[in-house]
Motif scaffolding. Sequence first.
Motif, PDB file in Angstrom:
ATOM      1  N   ALA A   1       7.944   8.067  -0.474  1.00 55.04           N
ATOM      2  CA  ALA A   1       8.451   6.937   0.310  1.00 55.04           C
ATOM      3  C   ALA A   1       8.176   7.180   1.792  1.00 55.04           C
ATOM      4  O   ALA A   1       8.344   8.299   2.287  1.00 55.04           O
ATOM      5  CB  ALA A   1       9.937   6.753   0.064  1.00 55.04           C
ATOM      6  N   ARG A   2       7.757   6.139   2.483  1.00 55.52           N
ATOM      7  CA  ARG A   2       7.416   6.271   3.899  1.00 55.52           C
ATOM      8  C   ARG A   2       8.675   6.425   4.742  1.00 55.52           C
ATOM      9  O   ARG A   2       9.651   5.688   4.569  1.00 55.52           O
ATOM     10  CB  ARG A   2       6.645   5.036   4.356  1.00 55.52           C
ATOM     11  N   ALA A   3       8.670   7.413   5.611  1.00 61.81           N
ATOM     12  CA  ALA A   3       9.817   7.642   6.491  1.00 61.81           C
ATOM     13  C   ALA A   3       9.877   6.545   7.546  1.00 61.81           C
ATOM     14  O   ALA A   3       8.883   6.281   8.232  1.00 61.81           O
ATOM     15  CB  ALA A   3       9.717   9.007   7.156  1.00 61.81           C
ATOM     16  N   GLU A   4      11.024   5.903   7.675  1.00 58.99           N
ATOM     17  CA  GLU A   4      11.171   4.807   8.630  1.00 58.99           C
ATOM     18  C   GLU A   4      11.061   5.295  10.074  1.00 58.99           C
ATOM     19  O   GLU A   4      10.714   4.534  10.966  1.00 58.99           O
ATOM     20  CB  GLU A   4      12.514   4.111   8.405  1.00 58.99           C
TER      21      GLU A   4
END
Length: 224
Positions: A58-61
């Motif tokens: 998951a892409r880190a915000e």
Amino acid sequence: MATPKSASWVVRKILESRSLIMEHQQLQGNIHNRLQIMCTDTKFQIKQMYLKLIPVYARAEWKSLMLHTNTHPRYRFILCLAEQQRLATMERLLKIGIQIPAACAFCGHSLEYFSHLFFECTITKKLWSRLCSWLGYNRSIGDWKTELEWACKKAKSRRERNAITSCVFAMTVALIWRERNIIRFEQAKFDDLQICREIELHIHIRGKNIVKWKEALYQLNWIP
């Protein structure tokens, strides 16, 4: 298929790669169909195989804030730990069995948990409000999640004012943590003016090296 012990190093690696491709969840079908996915213009591309084998996370915000080019590395390191909530706050230390005074280093009343230390404490909230006013934002200060999302949105923008805001956010997080340690271990007093001066000096120095920042800086009130 077991790898023959008598096989050469190259053959063993090829067979191991075959097993890895067959076990990979992102690739479906038989070995022929899986290899077709890694072809470009009917030619097998080793690069495509490497890309398919890279795990997808998951892409880190907070990526845009963490990798902002105008943030000094010494502030970026503390920001990275803070974004993952890895800093050793009193609440975190108590959870692993270290018995220490748990009161907040700044206000001395509430438990020093993560969000309280940076944004919910009356002392640090006053500092954030002062900096937001200096940057021209009329907004109330929320909890850690709210403020981090707000700063990440600013970091994605290319406007000069947003670049300054991202830099100030990273610096303030690091400086609050530094002042907290100074108060804990050296029995010093919190000096918000000193933090503001340090932030102002850093922004001023960066602004001299970036032409676009100059116009944005002159629109701000220089004394936080």
